[in-house]
Structures are given as C-alpha cells and as structure tokens.
Design a protein around this motif. Structure first.
Motif, PDB file in Angstrom:
ATOM      1  N   GLU A 413       0.809  -1.218   0.000  1.00  0.00           N
ATOM      2  CA  GLU A 413       0.000   0.000   0.000  1.00  0.00           C
ATOM      3  C   GLU A 413       0.842   1.267   0.000  1.00  0.00           C
ATOM      4  N   ASP A 414       2.036   1.189   0.558  1.00  0.00           N
ATOM      5  CA  ASP A 414       2.977   2.311   0.521  1.00  0.00           C
ATOM      6  C   ASP A 414       4.359   1.757   0.833  1.00  0.00           C
ATOM      7  N   PHE A 415       5.356   2.627   0.868  1.00  0.00           N
ATOM      8  CA  PHE A 415       6.716   2.138   1.030  1.00  0.00           C
ATOM      9  C   PHE A 415       6.954   1.575   2.431  1.00  0.00           C
ATOM     10  N   ASP A 416       6.281   2.116   3.428  1.00  0.00           N
ATOM     11  CA  ASP A 416       6.399   1.558   4.785  1.00  0.00           C
ATOM     12  C   ASP A 416       5.852   0.137   4.827  1.00  0.00           C
ATOM     13  N   ASP A 417       4.752  -0.088   4.138  1.00  0.00           N
ATOM     14  CA  ASP A 417       4.172  -1.437   4.061  1.00  0.00           C
ATOM     15  C   ASP A 417       5.146  -2.386   3.371  1.00  0.00           C
ATOM     16  N   TYR A 418       5.781  -1.920   2.308  1.00  0.00           N
ATOM     17  CA  TYR A 418       6.785  -2.740   1.619  1.00  0.00           C
ATOM     18  C   TYR A 418       7.922  -3.117   2.567  1.00  0.00           C
ATOM     19  N   LYS A 419       8.482  -2.152   3.271  1.00  0.00           N
ATOM     20  CA  LYS A 419       9.604  -2.425   4.163  1.00  0.00           C
ATOM     21  C   LYS A 419       9.210  -3.374   5.286  1.00  0.00           C
ATOM     22  N   ALA A 420       7.971  -3.267   5.752  1.00  0.00           N
ATOM     23  CA  ALA A 420       7.523  -4.110   6.860  1.00  0.00           C
ATOM     24  C   ALA A 420       7.299  -5.560   6.439  1.00  0.00           C
ATOM     25  N   ARG A 421       6.976  -5.812   5.177  1.00  0.00           N
ATOM     26  CA  ARG A 421       6.543  -7.147   4.774  1.00  0.00           C
ATOM     27  C   ARG A 421       7.469  -7.873   3.807  1.00  0.00           C
ATOM     28  N   ILE A 422       8.397  -7.176   3.166  1.00  0.00           N
ATOM     29  CA  ILE A 422       9.152  -7.794   2.081  1.00  0.00           C
ATOM     30  C   ILE A 422      10.010  -8.964   2.547  1.00  0.00           C
ATOM     31  N   ASP A 424       9.276 -10.991   5.032  1.00  0.00           N
ATOM     32  CA  ASP A 424       8.451 -11.989   5.715  1.00  0.00           C
ATOM     33  C   ASP A 424       8.523 -13.309   4.944  1.00  0.00           C
ATOM     34  N   PRO A 425       9.008 -14.368   5.577  1.00  0.00           N
ATOM     35  CA  PRO A 425       9.105 -15.654   4.863  1.00  0.00           C
ATOM     36  C   PRO A 425       7.746 -16.199   4.437  1.00  0.00           C
ATOM     37  N   ASP A 426       6.657 -15.699   5.050  1.00  0.00           N
ATOM     38  CA  ASP A 426       5.319 -16.164   4.704  1.00  0.00           C
ATOM     39  C   ASP A 426       4.651 -15.317   3.619  1.00  0.00           C
ATOM     40  N   LEU A 427       5.375 -14.322   3.114  1.00  0.00           N
ATOM     41  CA  LEU A 427       4.808 -13.490   2.047  1.00  0.00           C
ATOM     42  C   LEU A 427       4.447 -14.367   0.854  1.00  0.00           C
ATOM     43  N   ASP A 428       3.218 -14.233   0.385  1.00  0.00           N
ATOM     44  CA  ASP A 428       2.725 -15.056  -0.727  1.00  0.00           C
ATOM     45  C   ASP A 428       3.240 -14.492  -2.046  1.00  0.00           C
ATOM     46  N   VAL A 429       4.455 -14.893  -2.417  1.00  0.00           N
ATOM     47  CA  VAL A 429       5.103 -14.353  -3.601  1.00  0.00           C
ATOM     48  C   VAL A 429       6.024 -15.399  -4.203  1.00  0.00           C
ATOM     49  N   ASP A 430       6.109 -15.423  -5.534  1.00  0.00           N
ATOM     50  CA  ASP A 430       7.104 -16.238  -6.213  1.00  0.00           C
ATOM     51  C   ASP A 430       7.658 -15.436  -7.385  1.00  0.00           C
ATOM     52  N   GLU A 431       8.544 -16.046  -8.150  1.00  0.00           N
ATOM     53  CA  GLU A 431       9.228 -15.297  -9.203  1.00  0.00           C
ATOM     54  C   GLU A 431       8.297 -14.856 -10.324  1.00  0.00           C
ATOM     55  N   ASN A 432       7.100 -15.438 -10.404  1.00  0.00           N
ATOM     56  CA  ASN A 432       6.140 -15.051 -11.437  1.00  0.00           C
ATOM     57  C   ASN A 432       5.204 -13.934 -10.992  1.00  0.00           C
ATOM     58  N   SER A 433       5.259 -13.591  -9.719  1.00  0.00           N
ATOM     59  CA  SER A 433       4.397 -12.530  -9.186  1.00  0.00           C
ATOM     60  C   SER A 433       4.788 -11.180  -9.772  1.00  0.00           C
ATOM     61  N   GLY A 452      10.932   2.841  -6.779  1.00  0.00           N
ATOM     62  CA  GLY A 452      10.232   1.925  -7.675  1.00  0.00           C
ATOM     63  C   GLY A 452      10.965   0.623  -7.924  1.00  0.00           C
ATOM     64  N   ASN A 453      12.299   0.645  -7.813  1.00  0.00           N
ATOM     65  CA  ASN A 453      13.070  -0.592  -7.998  1.00  0.00           C
ATOM     66  C   ASN A 453      13.127  -1.366  -6.692  1.00  0.00           C
ATOM     67  N   MET A 454      11.971  -1.797  -6.243  1.00  0.00           N
ATOM     68  CA  MET A 454      11.871  -2.532  -4.979  1.00  0.00           C
ATOM     69  C   MET A 454      12.821  -3.725  -4.961  1.00  0.00           C
ATOM     70  N   GLY A 455      13.577  -3.836  -3.868  1.00  0.00           N
ATOM     71  CA  GLY A 455      14.405  -5.018  -3.708  1.00  0.00           C
ATOM     72  C   GLY A 455      13.543  -6.269  -3.628  1.00  0.00           C
ATOM     73  N   LEU A 456      14.053  -7.371  -4.138  1.00  0.00           N
ATOM     74  CA  LEU A 456      13.257  -8.596  -4.171  1.00  0.00           C
ATOM     75  C   LEU A 456      13.181  -9.244  -2.787  1.00  0.00           C
ATOM     76  N   PRO A 457      12.176 -10.072  -2.558  1.00  0.00           N
ATOM     77  CA  PRO A 457      12.064 -10.788  -1.284  1.00  0.00           C
ATOM     78  C   PRO A 457      13.305 -11.651  -1.035  1.00  0.00           C
ATOM     79  N   PRO A 458      13.872 -11.600   0.156  1.00  0.00           N
ATOM     80  CA  PRO A 458      15.076 -12.393   0.444  1.00  0.00           C
ATOM     81  C   PRO A 458      14.906 -13.881   0.138  1.00  0.00           C
ATOM     82  N   LYS A 459      13.708 -14.418   0.360  1.00  0.00           N
ATOM     83  CA  LYS A 459      13.537 -15.859   0.138  1.00  0.00           C
ATOM     84  C   LYS A 459      13.667 -16.215  -1.349  1.00  0.00           C
ATOM     85  N   LEU A 460      13.401 -15.246  -2.245  1.00  0.00           N
ATOM     86  CA  LEU A 460      13.612 -15.491  -3.672  1.00  0.00           C
ATOM     87  C   LEU A 460      15.060 -15.249  -4.058  1.00  0.00           C
ATOM     88  N   LEU A 461      15.681 -14.237  -3.453  1.00  0.00           N
ATOM     89  CA  LEU A 461      17.097 -13.994  -3.720  1.00  0.00           C
ATOM     90  C   LEU A 461      17.934 -15.204  -3.329  1.00  0.00           C
TER      91      LEU A 461
END
Length: 580
Positions: A413-422, A424-433, A452-461
């Motif tokens: 929803e905003d950049f604070d939300d991104y920083k708080a959740r990115i 999270d190992p339970d974030l529902d995300v994969d490389e096709n998201s 805008g160039n959001m860093g990728l989720p650590p679990k995908l990195l």
C-alpha cells in the motif's frame, strides 16, 4: 548583433540618474571599478555549490575558471548561489525540491542585472532545475556540469556508484556476502569529486543537455577531476559573452528539433527513465509541446550502443576516453539516426558540425550499430487500464524474458508497508508474481521518490532469482536496473487505477505492444475506483502548510513532467523598474 545600449544590465547600470548612481555605488563596495560598467556584458554564474551536495562540492573552483573565461572575453562575471538539491542527502527526495530550485533560479535571473548566465549543475535535479528556471526567462545561457567521479575500484574490480549499492545489498539479503563486506565498499565506490559514474540521472541529464545543444561539445563525460573539465569551464565563460552579442537565447536552442535529438540520444546511451520527466518539464517552460508518445515515435527502435552501467559493463570515465557523447552522436548521424543534424547549439554551430569528425577510440565502450548492447533501447511507454496516462519502462536495464509477462499482483500500500513485509518468509510471492507499490507518486509520497526498484524478497534472492516485474507510481534511480514499470499515471493519490489493484489480481505487461493492464472487467474497475475515491482521506500534509502544501496542491502528474501548474510557460526576462 546587440549594441551596448541594448544590454539588459544597462537598465541598472547605464543610467545617469539617482537609480544608476545607487546600483553602481553598491556594487563598488566590492572594489568594482568604473570601467566594468561601461557597456560590458554582465554574466551571472548560477552556482549550485554545496557541501551537502557532494556531487557539486567542487563548483567553487569551476566557477573561478568560468570567471577567467568571462573576463578574457570582455565580460564581467558575477556569481550567485541558488538552492542546491543533492539527491544523496536530501529527504524525502531531491525531486521534491526540483521545482523550488527552478523558481529560485528563475527569479534570481529575472530580478538581477545580468545579460546572460552560466549554469553550474551536476547532481541529478540541479541540471533540470537550472534549465527550467533559465528557460522561463529566455536569456542567453550555457550549462557547465561538474563531471562524473572516477571509476570505482573495489578488491580489484570496477564498481559503479549507485549501481554497486543495489547489487551488493541484494547479495547481503541473499546471504552471499556479509554486512562487513558490503560496508567495505563505501569508500571504494566514491573515489573522487563528481556525480555518479554510471549512466544515472546526473550523467543522463548531462548527456541530454549536450544533445540539446546547451553545452559545449564533450561536456557530458569529462571526469570531474580531469583538467579538461576546467578548460571547458573557461571556454564556456568565454563563449557566453559572444552569445550575449549574438542574442543566442535559450529559445533558439531548446527547439522541438533539439528535444527530438535528445530523445533519440537517450535511447542510444541507455539513459535514465527520469529523462522523460525532466525533458517534459524543460520543454514546458520554453513552450515546446512534448508528449510521452514522442518517446515511442522517436526513441523506439533505436539500438543502445553505449555499454555502460547499469545496463552494461563500463563507466563514465571509460566513456570519456572512448570519445564521449560526440562519438555516439556521430555514429547515429552517419546512419541517419540523428533526427535533426542542423539543430543549433551554444557554440553557434549545428549539432552535426560539432560531431561529424568525432572519433570512437573504443568500440567495446561505444559499440557499433551492428553490435549493439540492446537492439531496441528506447524507453518503452506503456498504456492500458492500469496506466491510462502512461507508464515508463527502460528496456536496456530489464530482463528480456520478463518484457512479456502475466502474473498475480503482490500489493504494497505504501513504502512503509513494503519495508515491513518484504522480508516476511510467509509473504505469498514467487518469481512469477508482479510486485505493485502504491502511494509513491508526485503527490502521494510527496515528491515521487526513487523507490520503484523494490528489492526482491530475500527468500527469492536465496533461490537465485534476480529480477521480477515491479510496478509503481514512483521513480527509480538511473543507477538502478530491473524490469521495473515506473511513473504509472494517474498516481494512487489522485485516484488512478493503480490505487485499486488487489492481491491476486492478474496483471499483464506487454512491452512489444506498449500495454499494461489489470485483468478485470471495466465494470469491476469502475466500481473499485468509485469505492476508493469515496473513502479517500484528505492528505494530512496539506493542512501543515508550507512548501509541502504548495507542492501537493500544484504538482502535475508524471506525464506532464511533475512541474507546478503555475510555472509552465516562458515568462521572459522583463522586470518592472524599481525606483529607489
């Protein structure tokens, strides 16, 4: 040719009355002798020097060299400061104060007894801000940038400023290097005075200025600490005096043809997406109608031939030694890819006259058209129900396999939300998201920060994933890379469709056809928008007043260049006479 009595400064210093007495007398308290007021052009040196703007911290020395040139050519130099908005330190983002800086420049030029200006710029937003302010006054002006830093060197390898930060930080998150290894690169990345040595926004805008014809040839790539940088400053000081007598104002340089040359050049060098916003704003000030679709019409299909980070391998120092921007422009011109060879430039010659004999000394750095870095490097303008007024993607920095992509949205929803959740190992995300970031546009942040160039989720990195499709109403640094869709307009804060994207929505990116869509019906889209706009709260920053309130209320959308609505247009240099 102008006469001495036609000089703008003569309105202050050329009258034999009480006002002339006072203007001259006050200037004489600095030790200025009478003959300096006897029909000499008064040349303003508009300086964005600041120790809080590291890119521009050497500008006092550059200004001294400009002064030498002005004096040698028979002018009288007067240096004045303007707001210096450095990207590296200024919060929330230097873009937030670009328009403020341009207002400072405009009023400083218009209100003071100067016949022309030499604009000293370097860090990202100082270049467009100075050109915007000067264009609104339309007097003779020439730009001198501060030049890029020397190549970064770390543990035997070449690293690029800015780009190294993104790369190394992703390696920390992936567990490939330690935080100590990451921090050890700080000093290695920034080895000298100057702007980023990658094709970030500073280098891009220096190249844009040179291709627009508002600098002397070779200005863009000369390193900040190279003696040639000071030679060029001296010659620019000499040249501006002649520009006064020739009445070579910015409106004669910043033509429609010049902007089309710049758009083609941006594609050839793999320039920053920020150029689309800044060129639009500069064009708006001088009265040239420039639209996002011009980037498709002119830029698309142009090969990127400059092998420079973040798109390629080399850095600005290498670019300079290979022949600089003139070598790129000659390559384009020889292949009839330079739209307007006869565009006039600041030295009084056409763009083609300046570059037709330029040599390419290194075809690894400046590649041939037969061996480009990217076949089509023009900025990709996207439209669709997710971006009715457009969005921007940089093909030379993107992953080819993601340029046509369909995936489920993961919404922040905003950049604070991104920083708080990115992380999270339970974030529902994969490389096709498809990662979607809201509320980071011109009004929403405010200032449209480079997130805008959001860093990728650590679990995908950790799995070796290095790129994903990312969409936002934000910008990204020119030093960044990835398949990142930016400047989505209208933005979230004004009720653009990006505001109603939900987790799990299917989003389709079709770069080949310039399309960006969310896969829901028109009826569902409108229903969501109606609900969002009915619930949208008033931005609390407006109630705080001050510049933030002014910014939020008057900034235009990204496709309009994010200028203030009341600043668009050329107001000229006339100012009412003041009677003491």
């Amino acid at each position: 040719m102008k006469k001495k009595t036609d000089l703008r400064s003569a309105q202050w210093f050329g009258t034999i009355d009480k006002n002339g007495f006072m203007y001259r007398s006050w200037m004489k308290n600095q030790g200025t002798p009478d003959h300096e007021f006897q029909g000499k052009p008064i040349i303003g040196i508009c300086n964005t020097w600041s120790e809080l703007t590291p890119c521009n911290a050497h500008f006092r020395r550059i200004a001294d060299r400009v002064k030498q040139g002005v004096l040698e050519a028979g002018g009288y130099p007067v240096e004045f400061p303007v707001f210096s908005n450095g990207e590296s330190n200024l919060r929330p983002t230097a873009m937030f104060t670009r328009n403020l800086a341009s207002m400072d420049v405009e009023e400083a030029i218009r209100g003071n007894p100067v016949d022309a200006v030499v604009l000293l710029a370097g860090c990202d937003k100082t270049t467009p801000a100075l050109l915007m302010g000067a264009a609104s006054c339309d007097i003779p002006a020439i730009l001198v940038t501060g030049g890029p830093m020397l190549n970064g060197k770390h543990k035997g390898k070449t690293i690029g400023s800015g780009t190294a930060v993104w790369q190394l930080h992703e390696e920390v998150k992936a567990g490939k290097i330690s935080i100590e290894e990451f921090l050890s690169a700080e000093r290695s990345m920034s080895r000298s005075e100057g702007t980023c040595n990658t094709m970030g926004t500073a280098s891009t805008m220096a190249c844009m200025a040179e291709s627009l014809g508002v600098t002397l040839p070779y200005n863009a790539a000369i390193p900040a600490v190279d003696a040639s940088r000071y030679t060029l400053a001296h010659l620019s000081g000499m040249r501006i005096v002649d520009m006064v007598w020739e009445d070579l104002r910015l409106s004669k340089l910043l033509t429609r043809e010049a902007f089309e040359n710049a758009i083609r050049t941006n594609a050839a060098i793999g320039g920053s997406t920020n150029a689309a916003i800044h060129l639009k704003a500069i064009a708006g000030r001088i009265g040239v109608d420039l639209e996002l679709d011009d980037w498709t019409r002119i830029g698309r299909g142009t090969p990127t031939i400059l092998d420079l980070m973040p798109s390629g391998r080399f850095l600005m120092e290498d670019f300079c030694y290979a022949g600089g921007l003139p070598a790129v422009l000659r390559t384009l011109g020889d292949a009839n890819l330079l739209p307007h060879k006869d565009a006039l430039t600041a030295n009084g010659k056409t763009l083609w006259e300046n570059v037709c004999n330029a040599d390419n000394y290194n075809t690894e750095v400046i590649r041939t058209l037969e061996n480009p870095l990217v076949d089509d490097g023009g900025l990709c303008i996207l439209r669709g129900n997710l971006a009715p007024r457009g969005a921007v993607l940089k093909p030379s920095a993107a992953s080819p396999h993601l340029m046509q992509h369909r995936g489920k949205a993961v919404v922040f929803e905003d950049f604070d939300d991104y920083k708080a959740r990115i992380a999270d190992p339970d974030l529902d995300v994969d490389e096709n998201s498809v990662m979607v970031l809201k509320n980071c546009g011109p009004r929403g942040y405010p200032g449209m920060a480079e997130v805008g160039n959001m860093g990728l989720p650590p679990k995908l990195l950790e799995r070796g994933i290095t790129d994903m499709v990312r969409i936002s109403d934000a910008r990204m640094s020119g030093t960044a890379y990835g398949t990142v869709v930016l400047h989505t307009a209208p933005e979230t804060a004004v009720g653009g469709p990006i505001a109603i994207v939900q987790n799990g929505d299917w989003i389709e990116l079709d770069s080949a056809n310039g399309a960006l869509n969310i896969d829901i019906s028109d009826e569902e889209l409108q229903a969501r928008l109606d609900k969002h706009n009915a619930e949208k709260p008033v931005n609390p920053l407006i109630a705080q007043g001050g510049y933030r309130s002014l910014y939020i209320e008057h900034v235009m959308q990204a496709d309009d260049g994010c200028d203030f609505d009341f600043l668009v247009g050329c107001r000229g240099s006339d100012v009412p006479r003041h009677s003491h």
